[in-house]
Enzyme design. Structure first.
Site, PDB file in Angstrom:
ATOM      1  N   LYS A 167     -50.078  32.672 -10.412  1.00  0.00           N
ATOM      2  CA  LYS A 167     -51.013  31.855 -11.184  1.00  0.00           C
ATOM      3  C   LYS A 167     -50.709  32.064 -12.652  1.00  0.00           C
ATOM      4  CE  LYS A 167     -54.567  29.244  -9.982  1.00  0.00           C
ATOM      5  NZ  LYS A 167     -54.669  28.648  -8.637  1.00  0.00           N
TER       6      LYS A 167
HETATM    7  N1  GLU Z   1     -53.932  25.167  -8.305  1.00  0.00           N
HETATM    8  C1  GLU Z   1     -53.929  24.788  -6.913  1.00  0.00           C
HETATM    9  C2  GLU Z   1     -54.479  25.908  -6.050  1.00  0.00           C
HETATM   10  O1  GLU Z   1     -55.218  26.745  -6.510  1.00  0.00           O
HETATM   11  C3  GLU Z   1     -52.572  24.282  -6.469  1.00  0.00           C
HETATM   12  C4  GLU Z   1     -51.445  25.255  -6.599  1.00  0.00           C
HETATM   13  C5  GLU Z   1     -50.077  24.651  -6.326  1.00  0.00           C
HETATM   14  O2  GLU Z   1     -50.001  23.499  -5.942  1.00  0.00           O
HETATM   15  O3  GLU Z   1     -49.095  25.377  -6.520  1.00  0.00           O
HETATM   16  O4  GLU Z   1     -54.268  25.960  -4.862  1.00  0.00           O
END
Ligand code: GLU
Length: 426
Positions: free
Chosen positions: A119
């Protein structure tokens, strides 16, 4: 060996980020116990493999220079490249980003896609910046985290406060540095740059699939409240209404609205596009933000940020089914209260996995320089969501545990197995 807590914040100072990390570590500890993991492996899974903190200078329109904090955390890369969104939010910090990265690891393992978890975050309110400031900030942040990312290393995507445009700037910044176009470095891009059909609504579509699987009946007569009428919540409300459910309440930062007869979700979306929020929508009554969480509805979809359902409000939650569109909306204390009350919770790492599933499909298409139809993407999304839901449900029934516990047993278990098979270097 003791399990190191990867935090800069003392445990007694309870920031929202620290709370999210505590929740994630608590869930991991439960799963580690259920799986009988040894302490060393537990410690490995409790700590991120790489955490990068960067200071991002931003030139403002008036010539001033501001410096904001940014982060990229790769929690785990054992099953494949790190994967996870980038959040622009004033409240984000290293603890929150670490928790969110850990949840990505279990999410990818649970739905069986070959990624680890990551993240990113920048502690900024994107609404306070002009488009040009936002572009400069994004490009500079990407430059700062450049050594970590790449299509085979770590692939960002949208999250709270970021969108297709942000992903386009990231793709461009990375590509200019590389000297050629690298579409596979981010997902959630505009389709003109190699984005996948179906990615924009994928998390919401996944929430709909998970809700219908949990209900195990048609949507007719089912009442729904959605907390967070944003990127995920607004389309989740739309898809649930399309499936026959009656969406009676929605909220965002501007307020909450309620109509017992059911909201015309498309009309509310049009109102939000016009005015910037749900507040003041004429065909509904105003409602307190907390009241929405406690409404007498069949399904509650928290689709905004972490820590919304707490020990304070959980005893008053009347919904029989909670489907977590957001990451980490329920604290462990609230989780226990709701489980005792017999409330079924489809946990975040399952309920909101549609986003990363279609991110994976986008990346696969990019790596093959090929594109699939919207129908092909939707079939694959549905298969992966329903497959994971079935596995979680049957493990929960076999072991007599909650869907959250079962989801973590599967996700954490798969990552632990991968660690064991690979062994430890050197
Ligand atoms: N931000 C989204 C999540 O928390 C998508 C992450 C992604 O597609 O890599 O799952």
């Amino acid at each position: 060996m003791t399990v190191m807590v990867p935090s800069r914040t003392p445990a007694h100072s309870i920031t929202p980020g620290r709370q999210a990390l505590d929740s994630a570590l608590h869930q991991l500890a439960q799963a580690a116990e259920g799986l009988g993991l040894d302490e060393g492996l537990h410690a490995m899974l409790a700590t991120p493999r790489r955490s990068l903190t960067v200071s991002v200078p931003v030139r403002r329109e008036d010539g001033r220079m501001d410096v904001v904090q940014g982060y990229r955390v790769q929690h785990n890369i054992t099953r494949g490249p790190a994967k996870g969104g980038i959040r622009f939010h004033p409240g984000t910090d290293l603890d929150e980003v670490t928790a969110l990265a850990m949840w990505m690891t279990w999410k990818c393992a649970l739905v069986g896609i070959p990624y680890g978890g990551a993240k990113g975050g920048v502690a900024v309110d994107p609404g306070s910046l002009t488009t040009r400031e936002l572009e400069r900030l994004t490009r500079r942040y990407v430059n700062e985290i450049l050594p970590l990312i790449g299509p085979e290393k770590d692939i960002p995507a949208p999250d709270v406060g970021t969108d297709e445009q942000t992903m386009a700037w990231i793709m461009d910044t990375y590509s200019v540095n590389a000297g050629y176009s690298v579409p596979g470095v981010v997902t959630g891009k505009p389709t003109t740059l190699g984005g996948s059909l179906g990615r924009a609504g994928a998390t919401s579509r996944g929430v709909q699939i998970a809700t219908m699987a949990a209900l195990d009946r048609s949507g007719d007569g089912i009442t729904v409240a959605v907390q967070g009428f944003g990127k995920v919540g607004a389309l989740a409300a739309q898809y649930l209404a399309d499936a026959g459910c009656r969406v009676v309440a929605v909220s965002d930062v501007t307020g909450a609205i309620h109509s017992a007869a059911g909201l015309d979700v498309a009309a509310v979306r049009a109102w939000v596009a016009e005015t910037g929020g749900v507040r003041g929508y004429r065909e509904a009554d105003a409602l307190g933000l907390d009241e929405l969480l406690e409404l007498d509805v069949d399904v509650l979809v928290p689709a905004a940020l972490e820590g919304v359902l707490t020990a304070a409000n959980a005893p008053r939650v009347k919904a029989r089914l909670i489907v977590e569109g957001a990451n980490g909306p329920t604290t462990p204390e609230a989780d226990a209260i709701l489980a005792d009350a017999g409330t079924v919770i489809v946990p975040d790492i399952l309920a909101n996995a549609g986003g990363v599933i279609v991110s994976y499909l986008e990346w696969v298409q990019n790596m093959q320089a090929y594109s699939w139809s919207a129908g092909e993407v939707d079939v694959r999304l549905r298969d992966l969501m329903e497959g994971a839901f079935g596995e979680v449900k049957s493990l929960a029934a076999d072991r007599g545990v909650t869907l959250r516990d079962a989801a973590h047993l599967i996700g954490v278990g798969r990552v632990a197995d991968a660690h064991r098979m690979r062994g430890l270097y050197p």
